[in-house]
Each structure stands twice: as C-alpha cells, then as structure tokens.
Scaffold this active site. Structure first.
Site, PDB file in Angstrom:
ATOM      1  N   GLN A 166      46.053  49.353  55.960  1.00 42.00           N
ATOM      2  CA  GLN A 166      47.357  49.516  55.285  1.00 42.00           C
ATOM      3  C   GLN A 166      47.156  49.447  53.813  1.00 42.00           C
ATOM      4  OE1 GLN A 166      50.668  47.123  56.499  1.00 42.00           O
ATOM      5  NE2 GLN A 166      49.533  46.889  58.629  1.00 42.00           N
ATOM      6  N   CYS A 167      47.023  48.584  53.109  1.00 41.93           N
ATOM      7  CA  CYS A 167      47.030  48.309  51.445  1.00 41.93           C
ATOM      8  C   CYS A 167      45.851  49.247  50.915  1.00 41.93           C
ATOM      9  CB  CYS A 167      47.497  47.064  50.957  1.00 41.93           C
ATOM     10  SG  CYS A 167      48.961  46.877  51.298  1.00 41.93           S
ATOM     11  N   VAL A 168      44.573  48.989  51.546  1.00 43.49           N
ATOM     12  CA  VAL A 168      43.233  49.500  51.208  1.00 43.49           C
ATOM     13  C   VAL A 168      43.218  50.683  51.458  1.00 43.49           C
ATOM     14  CG1 VAL A 168      40.720  49.179  51.108  1.00 43.49           C
ATOM     15  CG2 VAL A 168      42.250  47.049  51.474  1.00 43.49           C
TER      16      VAL A 168
END
Length: 202
Positions: free
Chosen positions: A117-119
């Site tokens: 997701q965010c990475v």
C-alpha cells in the site's frame, strides 16, 4: 554523484494497536529499519520519516488518540524531518518532493508499512517523478488482506480462515513482480548495509 535519501513510511504505533498486528509479515521490521537508518546516516544520506494521519475519524490513525507516532525504538535525530501524510503515497499531501529537490536527492530508498500500500504507492509515484527508486522488501511489513466481499466486521480468525484471503507471501511476491524493472530496484537490508551498496550506487 547525486545525493541519496531513505524514506521510512508509516512505521507507527497505529498498526500495533490492530489485532492483525500479530500476523504481520516481518516481526523483525523495527531492527531492519534501524539498520537501514544507521547505514544512511553513516553515508550522509538524508533520512525522512513519514507518518500517516486521518484526523477526525476517531480511528487508530486519528492523531487525537495518540498512536500517530513512531514505534518505540525508532528515533529521528536532529535535521531529519518527520512528515505527516493523509494519502497513500508520501508525496501528494506533504512537501517531500520539495525537501528532496532542495537536498539534491535523485536516489530514493523506501521501507515501512504496508508493503503493497503506502510503500509501494510511494515507490510508483517516486518513479514517475523521476527518482531512482530502491524498494527494500525485508524492511517492509504487511498483513493478510481479506477478500472484498468479506464483511468489515470479520474477525482476524475469520480473515485467516477464508481461502480467498491474500497471504503475506502472496502480497510480497506480487509487489516485487509489479515493481521490479519497472518502478524500482528490489534490494535487501544486507545489500544496502554492506560493502556492495556503494559500488552499486556509484
């Protein structure tokens, strides 16, 4: 030679408050991130810390609850910025790109939570912005993903028992396949903290 930076994404207490935390993909995450940070500092690279915030939601990412802070054991030193984002990637709702531009950074290494997701999203956006991205899988962490049709009220046990649930191993494999050779170089903590890194980066 251009300067490099390490961006540590969402390694925050919010995630440790979730029941699914016990089933995370990387119990060694904090130590691995700490190794990357120590190596970056030794090289004189910029270290940037990013936290995810969802103000006013009343959830675990609402700063009012006090969990939007780095997990114990990770401590920025003077001169290392801490940015707070409200989007999945670390660029859109922060001044990360401005910081990197001012610092002359063109090589960006990312780690943190969650792997896919965010990475991963930060990696994709960074690549599109022209940075040379390095994705350190064994310094990321994720959790099993329930099928979209599973009720939001499902327990951890129900999520894990559902054959449609995407496992940690499947998530990591898919993420590496999607990023490698397109958006980033996939690397390990050992590679980036050993003697091979300086030669690879030059």
């Amino acid at each position: 030679m251009s300067r490099a930076a390490l961006v540590v994404i969402d390694v925050q207490e919010s995630f440790r408050q979730r029941p699914i935390w016990a089933y995370g993909s990387n119990p060694d995450l904090v130590r691995q991130v700490d190794r990357l940070v120590a190596a970056a500092r030794e090289r004189g690279d910029l270290v940037v810390w990013v936290l995810h915030s969802e103000p006013g939601t009343g959830g675990l990412f609402d700063p009012a609850l006090g969990h939007v802070r780095l997990i114990d054991g990770l401590v920025p030193v003077e001169g290392e910025p801490t940015l707070v984002k409200t989007a999945h990637n670390a660029f859109t709702t922060t001044n990360l790109q401005q910081l990197l531009t001012v610092a002359g950074v063109h090589d960006l290494t990312v780690c943190g939570i969650r792997t896919e997701q965010c990475v991963e999203t930060t990696t994709r956006v960074g690549a599109d912005l022209g940075y040379r991205m390095t994705f350190v899988t064994d310094a990321t962490l994720t959790f099993p993903i329930p099928h979209r049709d599973l009720p939001e009220t499902a327990t951890v046990e129900e999520i894990l028992a559902d054959p449609r649930t995407l496992t940690n191993e499947e998530i990591v494999t898919r993420t590496e396949y999607a990023l490698a050779g397109r958006f980033a170089t996939i690397a390990t903590v050992d590679e980036l903290t050993g003697a091979t890194y300086a030669g690879a980066r030059g």
